[in-house]
Design an enzyme around this catalytic site. Sequence first.
Site, PDB file in Angstrom:
ATOM      1  N   ARG A 151       0.837  -1.210   0.000  1.00 25.28           N
ATOM      2  CA  ARG A 151       0.000   0.000   0.000  1.00 25.28           C
ATOM      3  C   ARG A 151       0.872   1.260   0.000  1.00 25.28           C
ATOM      4  O   ARG A 151       0.559   2.253  -0.654  1.00 25.28           O
ATOM      5  CB  ARG A 151      -0.922   0.001   1.229  1.00 25.28           C
ATOM      6  CG  ARG A 151      -2.002  -1.060   1.131  1.00 25.28           C
ATOM      7  CD  ARG A 151      -2.876  -1.077   2.359  1.00 25.28           C
ATOM      8  NE  ARG A 151      -3.525   0.199   2.607  1.00 25.28           N
ATOM      9  CZ  ARG A 151      -4.073   0.545   3.779  1.00 25.28           C
ATOM     10  NH1 ARG A 151      -4.044  -0.297   4.796  1.00 25.28           N
ATOM     11  NH2 ARG A 151      -4.644   1.715   3.939  1.00 25.28           N
ATOM     12  N   HIS A 167      -5.860   8.440  11.984  1.00 30.25           N
ATOM     13  CA  HIS A 167      -5.465   7.025  11.919  1.00 30.25           C
ATOM     14  C   HIS A 167      -3.970   6.836  11.647  1.00 30.25           C
ATOM     15  O   HIS A 167      -3.563   5.769  11.209  1.00 30.25           O
ATOM     16  CB  HIS A 167      -6.291   6.303  10.837  1.00 30.25           C
ATOM     17  CG  HIS A 167      -7.749   6.183  11.187  1.00 30.25           C
ATOM     18  ND1 HIS A 167      -8.727   5.832  10.283  1.00 30.25           N
ATOM     19  CD2 HIS A 167      -8.385   6.362  12.361  1.00 30.25           C
ATOM     20  CE1 HIS A 167      -9.909   5.806  10.881  1.00 30.25           C
ATOM     21  NE2 HIS A 167      -9.729   6.127  12.144  1.00 30.25           N
TER      22      HIS A 167
HETATM   23  P1  OAD Z   1     -14.423   3.381   2.894  1.00 30.39           P
HETATM   24  O1  OAD Z   1     -13.766   2.452   1.909  1.00 30.39           O
HETATM   25  O2  OAD Z   1     -15.270   2.792   3.967  1.00 30.39           O
HETATM   26  O3  OAD Z   1     -15.350   4.430   2.128  1.00 30.39           O
HETATM   27  C1  OAD Z   1     -14.901   5.168   1.027  1.00 30.39           C
HETATM   28  C2  OAD Z   1     -16.018   6.107   0.602  1.00 30.39           C
HETATM   29  O4  OAD Z   1     -15.516   6.905  -0.460  1.00 30.39           O
HETATM   30  C3  OAD Z   1     -17.259   5.388   0.075  1.00 30.39           C
HETATM   31  O5  OAD Z   1     -18.410   5.931   0.722  1.00 30.39           O
HETATM   32  C4  OAD Z   1     -17.253   5.723  -1.427  1.00 30.39           C
HETATM   33  O6  OAD Z   1     -18.566   5.864  -1.948  1.00 30.39           O
HETATM   34  C5  OAD Z   1     -16.529   7.050  -1.425  1.00 30.39           C
HETATM   35  N1  OAD Z   1     -15.878   7.385  -2.692  1.00 30.39           N
HETATM   36  C6  OAD Z   1     -15.397   6.565  -3.665  1.00 30.39           C
HETATM   37  N2  OAD Z   1     -14.831   7.273  -4.656  1.00 30.39           N
HETATM   38  C7  OAD Z   1     -14.938   8.569  -4.312  1.00 30.39           C
HETATM   39  C8  OAD Z   1     -14.541   9.799  -4.905  1.00 30.39           C
HETATM   40  N3  OAD Z   1     -13.907   9.825  -6.073  1.00 30.39           N
HETATM   41  N4  OAD Z   1     -14.822  10.946  -4.256  1.00 30.39           N
HETATM   42  C9  OAD Z   1     -15.475  10.936  -3.072  1.00 30.39           C
HETATM   43  N5  OAD Z   1     -15.877   9.819  -2.457  1.00 30.39           N
HETATM   44  C10 OAD Z   1     -15.612   8.651  -3.051  1.00 30.39           C
HETATM   45  O7  OAD Z   1     -13.256   4.277   3.470  1.00 30.39           O
HETATM   46  P2  OAD Z   1     -13.235   5.247   4.720  1.00 30.39           P
HETATM   47  O8  OAD Z   1     -14.565   5.854   4.971  1.00 30.39           O
HETATM   48  O9  OAD Z   1     -12.070   6.146   4.548  1.00 30.39           O
HETATM   49  O10 OAD Z   1      -9.516   2.879   9.329  1.00 30.39           O
HETATM   50  O11 OAD Z   1     -12.908   4.252   5.885  1.00 30.39           O
HETATM   51  C11 OAD Z   1     -12.698   4.805   7.138  1.00 30.39           C
HETATM   52  C12 OAD Z   1     -11.770   3.954   7.907  1.00 30.39           C
HETATM   53  O12 OAD Z   1     -12.258   2.622   7.846  1.00 30.39           O
HETATM   54  C13 OAD Z   1     -10.382   3.817   7.327  1.00 30.39           C
HETATM   55  O13 OAD Z   1      -9.547   4.914   7.672  1.00 30.39           O
HETATM   56  C14 OAD Z   1      -9.908   2.577   7.983  1.00 30.39           C
HETATM   57  C15 OAD Z   1     -11.182   1.738   8.051  1.00 30.39           C
HETATM   58  O14 OAD Z   1     -11.436   1.246   9.288  1.00 30.39           O
HETATM   59  C16 OAD Z   1      -8.516   2.167   9.874  1.00 30.39           C
HETATM   60  O15 OAD Z   1      -7.807   1.411   9.243  1.00 30.39           O
HETATM   61  C17 OAD Z   1      -8.329   2.428  11.326  1.00 30.39           C
END
Ligand code: OAD
Length: 255
Positions: free
Chosen positions: A70, A123
């Site tokens: 990654r 994070h």
């Molecule tokens: P997710 O993979 O859960 O969600 C990503 C979000 O980005 C989804 O709602 C997509 O619809 C949206 N998305 C995709 N492409 C996009 C774009 N071009 N512009 C805007 N939005 C877009 O990822 P996170 O919400 O970041 O934590 O996950 C949060 C945390 O979950 C991560 O930091 C990780 C995990 O637990 C740890 O590892 C502690």
Amino acid sequence: MEQLSQLVSELRSAQCVTVLTGSGISAESGIPTFRDVQTGLWARFRPEDLATPHAFHQNPSLVWDWYSWRRDMVLQASPNAGHIALVELEDWLVKRSDSFYLITQNVDGLHQRAGSRQVVELHGSLLRSKCSSEGTVFDDWPKGHGSPPACPQCGAFLRPDVVWFGETLPEQALQTAWKAAQNCDWFFSVGTSSLVEPAASLSSIALQNGATLVEINPAETHLSSRAHFSWRSPAGQALPVLLLALFGDQGKLVP
Ligand code: OAD
């Protein structure tokens, strides 16, 4: 977005803007979102099963190699127009002596590489490593010294300086994020599924304190129905459009 002119005219009088970003903002830099991250050799593993202290204890080499993969992906990527638009937003507010907080759940460092100055990393960062025994943090990853390499001070395994499931978030970052959510009059939730606590609660705190909530995400989330403005668009498109509407032709939104 239909309500863009309304959003922009209201945003012009903002005094404190807090932005929470998730992995969606880096999608247009070619970095898969957290839950989409697995491709190729890693497709058979669930990220939730690798990002834990237990997984590292069971198989340190597997977890280190996953983060290494990654990390390489992130180092080859560049910030996109969404990251850059947030730098412009920060500049605009700071010049007016208003407040701006950028809280990110991302560990990719792309906000900092775009030029954002005040980034609160909830994070951690996969660009740093830390001793799995004593917690000493190192700004880089030692190259070519085992998988994982040994801590130069005590010989224990090094690990990425990220927060794993089941671990507590960095105290200072969490406190700043909490205050930023409490005190803002505008809260942007950008590119996050809003599924993981405590980050997911920040938007609720902002709402409870009277902030206007804007969500930017191409997909609907459970936050969408509570947002005052729900902008179903990739962040790399929506944020530059927002900034262009704010600044008119004076904008300098060149990725
Ligand atoms: P997710 O993979 O859960 O969600 C990503 C979000 O980005 C989804 O709602 C997509 O619809 C949206 N998305 C995709 N492409 C996009 C774009 N071009 N512009 C805007 N939005 C877009 O990822 P996170 O919400 O970041 O934590 O996950 C949060 C945390 O979950 C991560 O930091 C990780 C995990 O637990 C740890 O590892 C502690």
